[in-house]
Design a protein around this motif. Structure first.
Motif, short mmCIF file in Angstrom:
data_model
loop_
_atom_site.label_atom_id
_atom_site.label_comp_id
_atom_site.label_asym_id
_atom_site.label_seq_id
_atom_site.Cartn_x
_atom_site.Cartn_y
_atom_site.Cartn_z
N LEU A 180 -10.18 26.95 15.13
CA LEU A 180 -10.42 27.34 13.58
C LEU A 180 -10.12 26.06 13.10
N ARG A 181 -8.96 25.16 13.36
CA ARG A 181 -8.50 24.16 12.82
C ARG A 181 -9.81 23.12 13.05
N ARG A 182 -10.48 23.09 13.97
CA ARG A 182 -11.51 22.09 14.20
C ARG A 182 -12.68 22.69 13.66
N PHE A 183 -12.83 23.85 13.61
CA PHE A 183 -14.23 24.43 12.97
C PHE A 183 -14.28 24.50 11.29
N MET A 184 -13.21 24.98 10.82
CA MET A 184 -13.32 25.23 9.09
C MET A 184 -13.50 23.78 8.59
N PRO A 185 -13.00 22.46 8.93
CA PRO A 185 -13.64 21.33 8.26
C PRO A 185 -14.96 20.90 8.25
N THR A 186 -15.83 21.69 9.16
CA THR A 186 -17.08 21.21 9.15
C THR A 186 -18.13 22.23 8.09
N ILE A 187 -17.07 23.08 7.48
CA ILE A 187 -17.84 24.08 6.88
C ILE A 187 -17.21 24.22 5.33
N ALA A 188 -16.00 23.85 5.12
CA ALA A 188 -15.17 23.98 4.06
C ALA A 188 -15.36 22.58 3.24
N GLU A 189 -15.26 22.89 1.83
CA GLU A 189 -15.29 21.44 0.86
C GLU A 189 -13.72 20.80 1.01
N PRO A 190 -13.84 19.64 1.18
CA PRO A 190 -12.61 18.91 1.59
C PRO A 190 -11.19 19.55 0.70
N GLY A 191 -11.57 19.51 -0.72
CA GLY A 191 -10.31 19.99 -1.50
C GLY A 191 -10.03 21.50 -1.08
N VAL A 192 -10.63 22.43 -0.71
CA VAL A 192 -10.36 23.81 -0.16
C VAL A 192 -9.56 23.58 1.16
N MET A 193 -10.01 22.99 1.97
CA MET A 193 -9.69 22.85 3.56
C MET A 193 -8.11 22.77 3.30
N SER A 194 -7.59 21.67 2.57
CA SER A 194 -6.10 21.31 2.52
C SER A 194 -5.43 22.55 1.97
N ARG A 195 -6.07 23.52 1.29
CA ARG A 195 -5.17 24.70 0.65
C ARG A 195 -5.30 25.90 1.81
N LEU A 196 -5.82 25.81 2.92
CA LEU A 196 -6.12 26.86 3.81
C LEU A 196 -5.00 26.77 4.85
N THR A 197 -4.42 28.00 5.13
CA THR A 197 -3.32 28.19 6.35
C THR A 197 -4.01 28.67 7.68
N VAL A 198 -4.04 28.04 8.64
CA VAL A 198 -4.54 28.37 9.91
C VAL A 198 -3.39 28.19 11.02
N SER A 199 -2.80 29.27 11.41
CA SER A 199 -1.86 29.23 12.44
C SER A 199 -1.62 30.46 13.00
N ALA A 200 -1.22 30.35 14.36
CA ALA A 200 -0.90 31.59 15.06
C ALA A 200 0.41 32.38 14.20
N GLU A 201 1.21 31.85 13.60
CA GLU A 201 2.58 32.21 13.04
C GLU A 201 1.99 33.24 11.65
N ARG A 202 0.81 32.59 11.31
CA ARG A 202 0.21 33.46 10.12
C ARG A 202 -0.35 34.69 10.71
N ALA A 203 -0.87 34.81 11.86
CA ALA A 203 -1.45 35.86 12.40
C ALA A 203 -0.36 36.86 12.60
N ALA A 204 0.87 36.43 13.29
CA ALA A 204 1.96 37.28 13.39
C ALA A 204 2.62 37.72 12.14
N HIS A 205 2.52 37.08 11.17
CA HIS A 205 2.80 37.53 9.86
C HIS A 205 2.12 38.73 9.33
N LEU A 206 0.87 38.43 9.26
CA LEU A 206 -0.13 39.46 8.80
C LEU A 206 0.11 40.63 9.80
N HIS A 207 0.48 40.52 11.08
CA HIS A 207 0.39 41.83 11.92
C HIS A 207 1.74 42.65 11.46
#
Length: 227
Positions: A180-207
């Motif tokens: 996702l860290r490689r894919f999302m910059p191809t579709i997200a507006e630059p100003g939005v990308m910097s506000r997104l959190t993409v990590s395995a730690e976030r997945a664990a937190h959501l769980h």
């Protein structure tokens, strides 16, 4: 039927479906027998056939239950919700037989010919999120939402299948986060990308947050398996 009887019937259905998923995941659909499901679920044949007239109905129930956004809370950015859905699914799949059994059946040619897959459902779900994100200015104007959603489904499945077959051990949520860290910059507006959190730690937190989410939403531990 009384309320207590309805609740008992729902619990029984969930147990049967979860048990069938466990055995489908361990042995494959074709090798699984109704007798094995009955023994492990500790239910009567009448109870099973009341909810699922055949093993085929059980398989279709598992596939349907695996299309889930359970545990994902609304976010200020729709792209973050999309990321959370994809990450949480990756974290849950190795831990929940219903999800792993559904994927196993989807990638098995014989099962796929018999039952199809729910990849269309996933594509439609992600397409809707991408369209809403685009309307909010989060997604680049030249992005085709349906094509992007389809590629996400394809890539997510490919990451899981390939890493499972590689020597050593791989954390699926970590691998999906890397993708996702490689894919999302191809579709997200630059100003939005910097506000997104993409990590395995976030997945664990959501769980880890899922019990609280279920309490707030009134869902049960077997959300997604309801009739």
């Amino acid at each position: 039927m009384t309320v207590a009887q309805q609740e008992r019937a729902i619990r029984t259905r969930r147990v049967i479906l979860a048990t069938a998923a466990e055995i489908f995941d361990e042995r494959g659909y074709e090798s699984t027998t109704i007798a094995e499901i009955l023994e492990r679920a500790d239910v009567t044949k009448g109870a099973l056939y009341f909810h699922f007239p055949s093993k085929e109905h059980l398989a279709r129930g598992v596939l349907a239950a695996a299309v889930t956004t359970d545990g994902v809370r609304p976010q200020a950015l729709k792209l973050q919700e999309l990321i959370d859905i994809v990450l949480l699914l990756a974290y849950r799949l190795p831990r929940e037989p219903v999800l792993s059994a559904a994927l196993r059946m989807a990638i098995d040619p014989q099962s796929r010919r018999q039952f199809g897959t729910r990849w269309v459902d996933w594509t439609e779900l992600l397409t809707a999120l991408l369209k809403e994100a685009k309307e909010r200015g989060e997604v680049c104007a030249d992005v085709d939402e349906t094509e992007t959603a389809r590629m996400l489904v394809c890539c997510w499945t490919g990451v899981q299948v390939v890493t499972e077959g590689l020597p050593g051990s791989y954390d699926l949520a970590g691998e999906i986060a890397s993708f996702l860290r490689r894919f999302m910059p191809t579709i997200a507006e630059p100003g939005v990308m910097s506000r997104l959190t993409v990590s395995a730690e976030r997945a664990a937190h959501l769980h880890d947050d899922m019990p609280a989410w279920r309490s707030e939403t009134g869902e049960s531990e077997f959300v997604g398996l309801t009739p």
